[in-house]
Scaffold this motif. Structure first.
Motif, PDB file in Angstrom:
ATOM      1  N   GLN A 171       0.717  -1.208  -0.047  1.00 33.69           N
ATOM      2  CA  GLN A 171      -0.115  -0.160  -0.040  1.00 33.69           C
ATOM      3  C   GLN A 171       0.840   1.131  -0.123  1.00 33.69           C
ATOM      4  O   GLN A 171       0.472   2.365  -0.648  1.00 33.69           O
ATOM      5  CB  GLN A 171      -0.989  -0.204   1.029  1.00 33.69           C
ATOM      6  CG  GLN A 171      -2.078  -0.803   1.159  1.00 33.69           C
ATOM      7  CD  GLN A 171      -2.861  -0.932   2.419  1.00 33.69           C
ATOM      8  OE1 GLN A 171      -2.140  -0.835   3.353  1.00 33.69           O
ATOM      9  NE2 GLN A 171      -4.150  -1.071   2.107  1.00 33.69           N
ATOM     10  N   LEU A 175       1.388   4.277  -3.216  1.00 35.00           N
ATOM     11  CA  LEU A 175       1.304   5.459  -2.812  1.00 35.00           C
ATOM     12  C   LEU A 175       2.610   6.463  -3.114  1.00 35.00           C
ATOM     13  O   LEU A 175       2.421   7.675  -3.489  1.00 35.00           O
ATOM     14  CB  LEU A 175       0.861   6.014  -1.191  1.00 35.00           C
ATOM     15  CG  LEU A 175      -0.607   5.347  -0.802  1.00 35.00           C
ATOM     16  CD1 LEU A 175      -0.964   5.582   0.614  1.00 35.00           C
ATOM     17  CD2 LEU A 175      -1.593   6.107  -1.782  1.00 35.00           C
ATOM     18  N   ARG A 178       3.030   7.332  -6.655  1.00 29.69           N
ATOM     19  CA  ARG A 178       1.901   8.413  -7.135  1.00 29.69           C
ATOM     20  C   ARG A 178       2.634   9.846  -6.774  1.00 29.69           C
ATOM     21  O   ARG A 178       1.971  10.792  -6.987  1.00 29.69           O
ATOM     22  CB  ARG A 178       0.658   8.337  -6.338  1.00 29.69           C
ATOM     23  CG  ARG A 178      -0.132   7.014  -6.725  1.00 29.69           C
ATOM     24  CD  ARG A 178      -1.451   7.085  -5.957  1.00 29.69           C
ATOM     25  NE  ARG A 178      -2.178   5.760  -6.094  1.00 29.69           N
ATOM     26  CZ  ARG A 178      -3.363   5.693  -5.385  1.00 29.69           C
ATOM     27  NH1 ARG A 178      -3.746   6.650  -4.480  1.00 29.69           N
ATOM     28  NH2 ARG A 178      -3.947   4.357  -5.434  1.00 29.69           N
ATOM     29  N   LEU A 180       3.177  10.901  -3.432  1.00 30.86           N
ATOM     30  CA  LEU A 180       2.937  11.199  -2.188  1.00 30.86           C
ATOM     31  C   LEU A 180       4.070  10.989  -1.065  1.00 30.86           C
ATOM     32  O   LEU A 180       4.932  10.277  -1.203  1.00 30.86           O
ATOM     33  CB  LEU A 180       1.818  10.396  -1.650  1.00 30.86           C
ATOM     34  CG  LEU A 180       0.192  10.879  -2.002  1.00 30.86           C
ATOM     35  CD1 LEU A 180       0.108  10.648  -3.609  1.00 30.86           C
ATOM     36  CD2 LEU A 180      -0.640   9.996  -1.073  1.00 30.86           C
ATOM     37  N   ILE A 185       0.983  10.250   3.165  1.00 27.98           N
ATOM     38  CA  ILE A 185       0.724   8.646   3.256  1.00 27.98           C
ATOM     39  C   ILE A 185       0.140   8.306   4.615  1.00 27.98           C
ATOM     40  O   ILE A 185      -0.569   7.647   4.573  1.00 27.98           O
ATOM     41  CB  ILE A 185       1.936   7.882   2.875  1.00 27.98           C
ATOM     42  CG1 ILE A 185       2.227   8.065   1.546  1.00 27.98           C
ATOM     43  CG2 ILE A 185       1.743   6.447   3.223  1.00 27.98           C
ATOM     44  CD1 ILE A 185       3.628   7.648   1.115  1.00 27.98           C
ATOM     45  N   GLN A 188      -3.059   9.283   5.254  1.00 29.48           N
ATOM     46  CA  GLN A 188      -4.291   8.430   4.377  1.00 29.48           C
ATOM     47  C   GLN A 188      -4.556   7.128   4.940  1.00 29.48           C
ATOM     48  O   GLN A 188      -5.627   6.373   5.153  1.00 29.48           O
ATOM     49  CB  GLN A 188      -3.791   8.250   2.966  1.00 29.48           C
ATOM     50  CG  GLN A 188      -4.009   9.492   2.136  1.00 29.48           C
ATOM     51  CD  GLN A 188      -3.927   9.210   0.705  1.00 29.48           C
ATOM     52  OE1 GLN A 188      -4.045   7.840   0.262  1.00 29.48           O
ATOM     53  NE2 GLN A 188      -3.683  10.208  -0.237  1.00 29.48           N
TER      54      GLN A 188
END
Length: 232
Positions: A171, A175, A178, A180, A185, A188
């Motif tokens: 996970q 992220l 992307r 981030l 992170i 989120q």
């Protein structure tokens, strides 16, 4: 004393004299006779050549900030060395240790001095081989033991199998890919920023990447199965 058959490597400890207990020094000498321990009082002294290749630098908490400022010099003299933090008191310095590691840009591991001798030797040996060690208790309870991926959930990544990554690590890697940052992170995934940083250390080590950018690039280039399908 030189040890035949194995190239000697150095461990440089930047800490007040006597920081490494005798029982731990004895354990190192007995189990890792090819590892030479050098104790220095300050970071400036560590930024020098040593008779052996320096593979590990261990910092007292008070030496971390000077080491951060001297990072270019450290890397120039010891490009192959991992840098770790000596945890001098687990009971009283837990919060302080978390803060130091979370804010540091150079620390790649943590070595508890309250460990048993065989545990201390195992941690140091692991770091001498390039591993990054952080005690499980430093992670949040939520992040300590995520279930491993099942065999059916294999993803191929440039020839690497990501089954060695936990669900949480996958996970976080997605992220990161992307763009981030750790703070986003953490928000989120309802984790601390420190926990995200530790997971990233583990991801980079497991994938054999040099940094988060390379790990993210591997992930993007692989075009893996969407995590929503993998994680159910």
């Amino acid at each position: 004393m030189a040890v035949s058959g194995k190239r000697q490597r150095a461990i440089v400890v930047v800490a007040p004299r006597g920081t490494i207990p005798e029982r731990l020094r004895f354990g190192l000498e007995r189990e890792l006779p090819w590892a030479v321990l050098h104790e220095v009082d300050n970071v400036a002294t560590a930024c020098n050549t040593f008779p052996e290749t320096v593979s590990l630098i261990l910092l007292h908490p008070d030496a971390v900030q000077p080491a951060e400022r001297s990072a270019p010099q450290i890397r120039r003299f010891h490009p192959l060395a991992l840098i770790g933090l000596l945890q001098t008191d687990i009971a009283d310095a837990g919060l302080q240790t978390r803060e130091i590691v979370a804010s540091s840009k150079i620390l790649q591991g943590l070595v508890p001095l309250r460990s048993k001798a065989h545990e201390f030797v195992a941690i140091v040996s692991f770091m001498l081989r390039g591993g990054q060690y952080f005690p499980r208790e430093m992670l949040s309870v939520e992040a300590q033991a995520p279930p491993p991926l099942l065999a059916r959930e294999i993803i191929q990544l440039d020839g690497l199998q990501l089954t060695q990554l936990t669900r949480r690590e996958l996970q976080i890697l997605e992220l990161v890919s992307r763009g981030l940052q750790n703070k986003t992170i953490a928000a989120q995934l309802y984790l601390s920023e420190f926990t995200v940083k530790i997971h990233l250390h583990n991801i980079i080590t497991k994938l054999g990447a040099h940094n988060r950018t390379e790990a993210a690039a591997f992930f993007r280039d692989s075009q893996p199965t969407p995590l929503s399908r993998i994680l159910g």
